[in-house]
Design a protein around this motif. Structure first.
Motif, PDB file in Angstrom:
ATOM      1  N   ILE A 135       0.868  -1.184   0.000  1.00 36.16           N
ATOM      2  CA  ILE A 135       0.000   0.000   0.000  1.00 36.16           C
ATOM      3  C   ILE A 135       0.898   1.225   0.000  1.00 36.16           C
ATOM      4  CG2 ILE A 135      -1.751   1.324   1.268  1.00 36.16           C
ATOM      5  CD1 ILE A 135      -2.529  -1.321   2.683  1.00 36.16           C
ATOM      6  N   ALA A 136       0.713   2.091  -0.970  1.00 34.67           N
ATOM      7  CA  ALA A 136       1.421   3.368  -0.931  1.00 34.67           C
ATOM      8  C   ALA A 136       0.456   4.410  -0.381  1.00 34.67           C
ATOM      9  CB  ALA A 136       1.893   3.759  -2.322  1.00 34.67           C
ATOM     10  N   VAL A 137       0.992   5.404   0.291  1.00 32.32           N
ATOM     11  CA  VAL A 137       0.173   6.539   0.727  1.00 32.32           C
ATOM     12  C   VAL A 137       0.828   7.781   0.135  1.00 32.32           C
ATOM     13  CG1 VAL A 137      -0.889   7.726   2.670  1.00 32.32           C
ATOM     14  CG2 VAL A 137      -0.251   5.314   2.900  1.00 32.32           C
ATOM     15  N   ASP A 138       0.023   8.585  -0.546  1.00 30.62           N
ATOM     16  CA  ASP A 138       0.607   9.755  -1.208  1.00 30.62           C
ATOM     17  C   ASP A 138      -0.458  10.833  -1.343  1.00 30.62           C
ATOM     18  OD1 ASP A 138       2.370  11.446  -2.704  1.00 30.62           O
ATOM     19  OD2 ASP A 138       3.371   9.674  -3.500  1.00 30.62           O
ATOM     20  N   ILE A 139      -0.061  11.934  -1.901  1.00 30.89           N
ATOM     21  CA  ILE A 139      -0.971  13.043  -2.123  1.00 30.89           C
ATOM     22  C   ILE A 139      -1.384  13.001  -3.591  1.00 30.89           C
ATOM     23  CG2 ILE A 139       0.672  14.820  -2.803  1.00 30.89           C
ATOM     24  CD1 ILE A 139      -0.542  16.520  -0.452  1.00 30.89           C
ATOM     25  N   THR A 140      -2.560  13.510  -3.920  1.00 28.81           N
ATOM     26  CA  THR A 140      -2.998  13.516  -5.324  1.00 28.81           C
ATOM     27  C   THR A 140      -3.595  14.867  -5.666  1.00 28.81           C
ATOM     28  OG1 THR A 140      -4.257  12.325  -7.001  1.00 28.81           O
ATOM     29  CG2 THR A 140      -5.324  12.596  -4.868  1.00 28.81           C
ATOM     30  N   GLY A 141      -4.062  15.015  -6.897  1.00 28.52           N
ATOM     31  CA  GLY A 141      -4.667  16.278  -7.309  1.00 28.52           C
ATOM     32  C   GLY A 141      -6.116  16.379  -6.866  1.00 28.52           C
ATOM     33  N   GLU A 142      -6.704  17.534  -7.064  1.00 27.30           N
ATOM     34  CA  GLU A 142      -8.138  17.692  -6.819  1.00 27.30           C
ATOM     35  C   GLU A 142      -8.610  18.851  -7.682  1.00 27.30           C
ATOM     36  OE1 GLU A 142     -10.353  19.746  -4.553  1.00 27.30           O
ATOM     37  OE2 GLU A 142      -8.984  21.410  -4.880  1.00 27.30           O
ATOM     38  N   SER A 143      -9.917  19.060  -7.765  1.00 32.59           N
ATOM     39  CA  SER A 143     -10.399  20.026  -8.770  1.00 32.59           C
ATOM     40  C   SER A 143     -11.520  20.913  -8.253  1.00 32.59           C
ATOM     41  CB  SER A 143     -10.885  19.272 -10.004  1.00 32.59           C
ATOM     42  OG  SER A 143     -11.940  18.399  -9.640  1.00 32.59           O
ATOM     43  N   GLU A 150     -11.119  27.397 -11.823  1.00 35.48           N
ATOM     44  CA  GLU A 150     -10.582  27.012 -13.122  1.00 35.48           C
ATOM     45  C   GLU A 150      -9.698  25.769 -13.063  1.00 35.48           C
ATOM     46  OE1 GLU A 150      -9.058  30.274 -15.469  1.00 35.48           O
ATOM     47  OE2 GLU A 150     -10.616  31.610 -14.736  1.00 35.48           O
ATOM     48  N   ALA A 151      -9.916  24.928 -12.048  1.00 38.94           N
ATOM     49  CA  ALA A 151      -9.172  23.672 -11.982  1.00 38.94           C
ATOM     50  C   ALA A 151      -9.602  22.803 -13.148  1.00 38.94           C
ATOM     51  CB  ALA A 151      -9.450  22.963 -10.668  1.00 38.94           C
ATOM     52  N   GLU A 152      -8.719  21.929 -13.575  1.00 37.51           N
ATOM     53  CA  GLU A 152      -9.021  20.998 -14.660  1.00 37.51           C
ATOM     54  C   GLU A 152     -10.301  20.227 -14.343  1.00 37.51           C
ATOM     55  OE1 GLU A 152      -7.655  20.123 -17.580  1.00 37.51           O
ATOM     56  OE2 GLU A 152      -6.273  21.820 -17.453  1.00 37.51           O
ATOM     57  N   ALA A 153     -11.273  20.363 -15.218  1.00 34.97           N
ATOM     58  CA  ALA A 153     -12.507  19.597 -15.020  1.00 34.97           C
ATOM     59  C   ALA A 153     -12.248  18.113 -15.233  1.00 34.97           C
ATOM     60  CB  ALA A 153     -13.571  20.085 -15.983  1.00 34.97           C
ATOM     61  N   THR A 154     -11.093  17.804 -15.820  1.00 38.62           N
ATOM     62  CA  THR A 154     -10.810  16.419 -16.162  1.00 38.62           C
ATOM     63  C   THR A 154     -10.277  15.632 -14.975  1.00 38.62           C
ATOM     64  OG1 THR A 154      -8.640  17.090 -16.897  1.00 38.62           O
ATOM     65  CG2 THR A 154     -10.344  16.921 -18.568  1.00 38.62           C
ATOM     66  N   CYS A 155     -10.397  16.173 -13.790  1.00 46.40           N
ATOM     67  CA  CYS A 155      -9.963  15.465 -12.590  1.00 46.40           C
ATOM     68  C   CYS A 155     -11.190  15.391 -11.691  1.00 46.40           C
ATOM     69  CB  CYS A 155      -8.835  16.275 -11.941  1.00 46.40           C
ATOM     70  SG  CYS A 155      -8.458  15.819 -10.259  1.00 46.40           S
TER      71      CYS A 155
END
Lengths: 348, 344, 341
Positions: free
Chosen positions: C223-231, C235-240
């Motif tokens: 199991i890895a624990v990490d940070i990820t993107g959010e939207s 004007e954040a990427e709607a693709t996330c």
């Protein structure tokens, strides 16, 4: 008769033989008189239930957009031109069927590995596209295909989603289907059913048919533009899938007869059939050719909203189509009163 | 005898995007079982079949995954936004028919605006992946019920036969490798084979040869034969980047072992099969890139089948060439133990 | 064994870790901070040649689970010092030049400085690290060399901003995940599997630490624990699809990995059983230690719990406390259970 069968027939504008043969068979079973005119229009007369009835011409075009073979390269690859308005961007990476012998082929695209990021931002124009039937060379290809062969997209009939139908050529086989279903009955008016040719290259067939029939009124049945998809503004959607048969107001070929149009709308209301307006004026239909035939013919348009029109994967809602069939039947049943009223107006 | 061509065409029609190869993997195991009593699958869904004797271990690898798409978001109207799995040119997508593998398989279409409402500027502009949406023809709430972020999307583009022995399909890259293995095993049936040969259907090649890396680490073979596609000539291809469609191809790139590559070419010559060579100065873009440097290093050769329109839904390939590759592979595997030490 | 009673709550753990020094390749200090935090709760602690800190808690013999949280952070490495004492630098990990301009930096020995820009540098969107230097207040190379050596790496001045529900720090990537692992280890009582909590090094430059750790441990699941993107910012990427405050993210894929489907199911089912808010994650870029674990040896089933964050790889990496707590709860719940294929 079914939409599945209707859309299985090839019928690129000017090369409608296959779909015409199917329509003639159907018409012979349903109509009182069937004839094919010099252009290839199929004209089927369904007598009225009483003598001296008015004649109503109902037209649906049998032709479809497609491609045509322009030449064969030494490599055996086939060059083509579009027939009718097709966005070249939908042609890439698709299967096609070439000519009356139904030769299978594909329109490929250079592998992504061999393209640059910049290239991938530019659409491939038709002149850079070609059909590959797997021929070893020109000679092998010419055994199966020749310049002038029509080409259709290989796109099977699929029912999917919430009562939707996808196939090739629902513009205007949906209209053909509505017209065939109307021919199963007889009306107080004479139904002159016309399956026209060459609509997609300038509404040519309807012109000759209207001249020959000299109708008292005409209805045009269409599969019409429906842009109700993501990224299109509300005011540009034109029509919406599932919102009922579309009643035209005008298109680039004609301002539809306001009184006939009002009659269609009243009939829809009378029988509780929800309809929608066509919110756009672009695109030509057989309406113009018929309306300005001889001394002029009142004409209205009823249509089935067709998503992804002029692509290999046109989509309609089954309930729109069925409601369209029902509305057409009611309109023909009640049309006598409209035609008589109209005559009264003229006499005043 | 197995009708390998028709089994292979069915295999091409199956869906197995990178990381979602279970179904294809199970089918490959069934096909392998016709020729091997020792068939197994590892945790990543790589599938293996062992044949031959106790001689040097040779792994033959072909990847079973395919390019595809993945659900990235669902917009408020129920249209699906997606990202690629493996390299997909967005220009092949408009009006493409797809299957969204949600709670059930759902048919969908990559939406396009009708030509009548397009502005001239729009026509000049290729649509980018993030601007495209899939239409499932379902109400938004039904879409949200049945489809989740991360569900796979594959192309609805089963094989169609063209002239001669040519076939157009999605996923000929690289399911053709399985056909080559089956053709080879058919020819080797009942013949003595001293090398220990492990046929490997590998996963996740399209996203970085990840399955092959694990397979090579686990098997530690003395030699690997990689079966993959290469680019066949088309009018728009850059010069010297492509080879003839109707001939098997051997790769001459630094990743490949020069000595074994010579043996492979000789094998074809002895069989009277004319081959092309694909020449490159870098890595190969195949599973060999990872296999070569796994463990203490593994010599690799690549036997390739040319396809036109790679990574589209209409990849065109010659079954005759696939069968010829099967013939070359069988003869090569027989030769492995008899040709003595092979130097670089 | 006597457990040291600590009053430190999960937010204090996070703050303390965010304040620790540990750029890629120089993770010793943060490693020591973590070691102190977890020592009372585990059976064994060791470090390997890559500097990974491995904390082992024995379970009931149901196999081995490796949890990886990388402790390195992005930074700038000194490549040369000019005659006037200005430091020229190269990036360590992915740094956008515009995000370091006019920031304050700290070296491991406490030296501080400011990031300056050549007076004739091009406009901001064209600035590269070649136009950037660090001013440590010296007038000559000799003077500078008393404080800093070529090859030293600095970090953006450590900072922790508590905005209430949300928190911000230049080290949120990936100290928030380290804190999740620390807190989960603190909550372990009798795990089913042997738990290998690995605080990995050099993730930001190619998942390097996790690779050797996984090879040595050969776990049954990773199991890895990490940070990820959010939207959910303007004007954040709607693709996330990930949204801050909607729970821990269960990764399906990023650019480096397709998580093992069975591990994804295990995580989702556990979250549902325990009523822990979660969201599915598809990230079209980025890489995580998940890949390094999955591709070890004959292949190891692996997945990843992510914390959605904004402004990643900037001074202001921001996360939501609810997502952070959900990630801790999910990891702790997973570690109580046995992973079954």
């Amino acid at each position: 008769m079914s939409l599945r069968e209707l859309t299985a027939c090839a019928g690129v504008s000017g090369f409608e033989n296959e779909v015409r043969a199917y329509l003639i068979r159907q018409c012979k079973a349903l109509a009182d008189e069937v004839r094919v005119d010099a252009l290839g229009n199929v004209i089927a007369i369904c007598h009225a239930t009483k003598p001296h009835a008015k004649r109503v011409m109902v037209a649906a075009h049998m032709d479809e957009v497609g491609l045509i073979v322009t030449g064969v390269e030494d490599s055996g690859l086939i060059r083509f031109a579009p027939v009718g308005g097709i966005d070249p961007r939908v042609m890439v990476s698709k299967r096609v069927i070439v000519g009356e012998r139904h030769v299978r082929g594909v329109i490929g695209a250079k592998a992504i590995h061999l393209t640059s990021a910049e290239e991938r931002k530019t659409p491939l124009p038709v002149k850079n596209l070609y059909i590959d039937i797997g021929a070893a060379d020109k000679e092998a290809a010419l055994k199966l295909v020749e310049p002038g062969d029509p080409v259709i997209f290989d796109s099977r009939y699929v029912e999917f989603g919430d009562g939707l139908i996808k196939s090739r050529a629902l513009d205007d086989r949906a209209g053909c289907g509505m017209l065939l279903s109307a021919m199963e009955r007889r009306y107080p008016v004479e139904l002159a059913a016309v399956f026209t040719v060459q609509e997609e290259i300038g509404t040519r067939g309807a012109k000759a048919a209207a001249y020959r029939l000299d109708p008292d009124a005409a209805l045009v049945l269409e599969g019409t533009t429906c842009a109700d998809i993501a990224g299109v503004k509300d005011e540009q959607k034109v029509t919406r899938l599932g919102k009922g048969p579309v009643v035209g107001v005008r298109d680039s070929s004609a301002v539809h007869d306001p009184r006939l149009r009002a009659f269609v709308l009243e009939t829809a209301a009378k029988y509780g059939i929800a309809v929608q307006n066509r919110e756009g004026t672009f695109g030509g239909t057989d309406c113009g050719s018929i309306q300005r035939s001889r001394g002029g013919v009142p004409v209205a348009m009823m249509a089935v909203a067709t998503r992804f029109i002029h692509s290999p994967v046109t989509v309609i809602a089954r309930k729109d189509y069925e409601a369209g069939c029902a509305l057409l039947t009611h309109v023909l049943q009640d049309m006598e009163s409209f035609l008589n009223d109209k005559e009264g107006d003229c006499n005043e | 005898m197995m009708d390998i061509k028709s089994e292979w065409m069915s295999l091409c029609a199956m869906t197995g995007p990178s990381g979602g190869e279970e179904a294809v993997s199970r089918r490959v195991a069934e096909l392998f079982s016709a020729y091997s009593g020792d068939v197994w699958t590892d945790g990543m869904m790589n599938t293996y079949a062992r044949i031959g004797g106790k001689g040097p271990r040779v792994v033959v690898a072909a990847h079973i995954d395919e390019i595809g798409l993945m659900v990235n978001f669902i917009d408020e109207d129920g249209y699906i936004g997606f990202c690629q799995v493996g390299g997909v040119d967005p220009r092949i997508l408009p009006a493409q028919e797809v299957i969204v593998h949600g709670a059930e398989d759902l048919y969908g279409i990559v939406a396009v605006k009708p030509p009548h409402v397009l502005t001239p500027e729009e026509r000049e502009h290729a649509l980018a992946m993030e601007d495209l949406r899939i239409d499932l023809g379902l109400p938004a709430e039904t879409v949200r019920e049945k489809v989740r972020i991360g569900d796979y999307i594959t192309f609805d583009a089963p094989p169609v036969s063209l002239m001669d022995s040519l076939v157009a399909s999605k996923s000929t890259d690289d399911r053709m490798g399985i056909a080559v293995m089956l053709e080879a095993m058919e020819r080797l049936k009942g013949r003595p084979l001293s090398a220990e040969v492990i046929m490997a259907g590998t996963v996740q090649e399209e996203v970085g040869c990840r399955g092959a890396m694990v397979a090579a680490q686990a098997l530690q073979p003395e030699l690997a034969v990689v079966l993959d596609v290469t680019h066949a000539t088309t009018p728009d291809a850059p010069p010297f980047a492509t080879v003839d469609l109707d001939k098997p191809c051997v790769a001459i790139v630094p990743v490949m072992h020069q000595g074994w590559t010579r043996v492979l070419r000789e094998t074809a010559r002895e069989l009277g099969i004319e081959i092309s060579v694909e020449v490159g100065g870098r890595t190969s873009g195949t599973d060999a890139d990872e296999i070569q440097i796994a463990g203490s290093g593994i010599p690799c050769v690549a036997l390739q089948v040319p396809v036109r329109y790679m990574h589209t839904t209409v990849e065109v390939i010659s079954y005759d060439v696939i069968a010829q590759c099967g013939q070359i592979l069988a003869a090569f595997l027989e030769k492995v133990t008899s040709c003595g030490e092979v130097l670089l | 064994m006597i457990r040291k009673v600590t009053a430190m709550n999960s937010r204090e753990t996070l703050m303390k870790l965010c304040m620790a020094f540990g750029p890629t390749g120089a993770e010793d200090k943060v490693s020591q901070v973590i070691e102190e935090m977890v020592r009372p709760y585990v059976d064994e602690i060791r470090r390997d040649a890559m500097g990974n800190l491995i904390a082992v808690k024995r379970g009931q013999g149901k196999g081995k689970v490796m949890v990886a949280a990388h402790m390195d952070q992005i930074g700038l490495m000194v490549t040369s010092i000019d005659e006037n004492g200005f430091l020229r630098v190269a990036n360590v990990g992915g740094i956008a030049p515009r995000s370091v301009l006019y920031r304050q930096v700290t070296f491991e020995n406490g030296t501080v400085g400011c990031v300056g820009l050549n007076a004739k540098a091009p406009s901001l969107d064209k600035v590269t690290l070649e136009h950037v230097f660090i001013d440590i207040g010296c007038e000559s190379r000799a003077e500078a060399l008393e404080k800093v050596q070529i090859g030293d790496t600095c970090i953006m001045q450590a900072n922790f901003l508590d905005m209430g529900q949300r928190m911000s720090s230049p080290a949120m990537d990936n100290r928030s995940a380290c804190a999740v692992l620390v807190e989960a280890l603190k909550r372990l009582d009798t795990p089913a599997m042997d738990v290998y909590g690995v605080f990995t090094t050099q993730e930001e430059v190619g998942l390097r630490g996790a690779k050797t750790a996984a090879f040595a441990i050969q776990p049954d699941v990773g199991i890895a624990v990490d940070i990820t993107g959010e939207s959910s910012y303007p004007e954040a990427e709607a693709t996330c699809s990930m949204k801050m405050g909607q729970g821990a993210a269960v990764k399906v894929r990023d650019a480096s990995v397709f998580c093992t489907p069975a591990v994804v199911r295990w995580m989702e089912e556990t979250a549902k059983e325990e009523g822990i808010p979660y969201q599915r994650e598809v990230l079209t870029f980025g890489g995580t230690d998940t890949q390094a674990i999955q591709l070890t040896g004959a292949g190891i089933p692996a997945g990843c719990i992510s914390i959605p964050g904004r402004y990643i790889h900037s001074m202001c990496e921001t996360i939501d406390g609810r997502d952070y707590e959900a990630a801790i709860a999910l990891l702790a719940a997973l570690l109580k259970k046995e992973y079954q294929h």
